[in-house]
Design a protein around this motif. Structure first.
Motif: not given
Ligand code: ADP
Ligand code: F6P
Length: 319
Positions: A9-12, A40-42, A72-74, A81-83, A103-105, A110-112
């Motif tokens: 996820s994020g910049g490769d 990634g999160y998509e 990048r998946c805002p 969306y996490q759930l 760190d964004g990823s 952490l949310e998960l």
């Protein structure tokens, strides 16, 4: 756990493939299956994934980029969306996740974890800017790419007795600029962590010209300002003409260095161990040559500190 998943996820960054391979092989070694989540999160939200067997991660250890793609998946910042993603994973029998990213990823991981889906972070970014680890996967390769590029620029700079400005990546972190500047013998290095002194930059160039130096190299991290902006300032303030090279995304590509491959192997394997030990909400890192795991939150609540002793040293060595 019988089945886990991995995503990038994020910049490769170069070495992400080697980390995916390590996650799959280490998990398989322990009899655990690994699903590769795409984009990634998509892909996590949509459950877009497939089983990665031993063969599917063969022949990728030397490849840059990421076989699983990144994004990048805002919308992943939203609980809904996490759930949704967690539901898709559970339906597919997935019990834990390794997130390879920055760190964004990590915030997503952490949310998960907080929502009951065990997740572990592996630091993959060329920026080397994740608190809690001295090195991230991809930094060493990007650094070598930058240094090779500067060596080439130096050849033409010397031939034409030019001053060059080289703009490198690093919006918030100066590690690439700092290490590359020291490795390539740059006259001045501009990093986001330190105020720059334009008079000092000018006097270093002028001092070089006075002692018949054939070229000057100034490295600027993108987070300070654009290379072209600096060129304009030098022209206006001291009538110094410079050429500008913006290295851009070539810094993110290429075959990972041996060092990044080894780091990817160590980190990928450690992340699997952590999950299988029933721990989550952790990040893996390296400190004093020791691979270890620590609280994910530490990785983004603290600020990464570049080694500023290198900054001081570069000033001393480039007189
Ligand atoms: P990096 O991981 O390289 O720092 P980004 O900051 O773009 O890159 O983050 C990558 C992805 O992580 C984002 O596109 C988003 O999907 C997810 N993410 C970032 N911040 C959060 C957050 N606060 N909560 C949940 N997910 C997040
Ligand atoms: O985080 C890695 C990084 O390469 C940064 O150094 C850079 O500022 C950013 O990503 C560029 O991202 P994008 O390719 O999305 O413009």
């Amino acid at each position: 756990m019988k089945r886990i998943a991995v995503l990038t996820s994020g910049g490769d960054s170069p070495g992400m493939n080697a980390a995916i391979r390590a996650v799959v092989r280490k998990a398989n070694f322990h009899g655990v299956e690994v699903m590769g989540v795409y984009h990634g999160y998509e892909g996590f939200i949509d459950g877009k994934m497939e089983l990665l067997d031993l063969g599917s991660v063969g022949g990728i250890i030397q490849r840059g980029g990421t076989k699983l793609f990144s994004s990048r998946c805002p919308q992943f910042k939203e609980d809904e969306y996490q759930l949704q993603g967690i539901k898709k994973m559970k339906e597919a029998g997935v019990e834990g996740l390794v997130v390879i990213g920055g760190d964004g990823s990590y915030r997503g991981a952490l949310e998960l974890t907080k929502k009951g889906f065990p997740s572990v972070g592996v630091p993959g970014t060329i920026d080397n800017d994740i608190p809690g680890t001295e090195y991230t996967i991809g930094f060493d390769t990007a650094l070598n790419t930058v240094v090779e590029s500067i060596d080439k620029i130096r050849d033409t700079a010397t031939s034409h007795e030019n001053s060059f400005i080289v703009e490198v990546m690093g919006r918030d972190a100066g590690d690439i600029a700092l290490w590359a500047g020291l490795a390539a013998g740059a006259e001045s290095i501009l990093i986001p962590e330190e105020e720059y002194d334009i008079d000092d930059i000018i006097s270093r160039i002028q001092h070089g010209i006075a002692r018949d130096k054939k070229h000057s190299i100034i490295i600027v991290a993108e987070g300070v300002m654009a290379g072209n902006e600096l060129a304009k300032i030098l022209k206006e303030k001291a009538d110094i003409t410079t050429r500008v090279s913006v290295l851009g995304h070539i810094q993110r590509g290429g075959s990972p260095s041996a060092r990044d491959r080894v780091l990817a192997g160590l980190f990928g394997a450690k992340a699997v161990e952590v999950l299988l030990e029933g721990r989550s909400g952790r990040a893996v890192g390296i400190k004093n040559h020791q691979v270890y795991d620590y609280d994910l939150e530490e990785a983004f609540s603290n600020k990464h500190k570049a080694d500023l002793s290198l900054y001081t040293l570069s000033k001393e060595l480039s007189i």
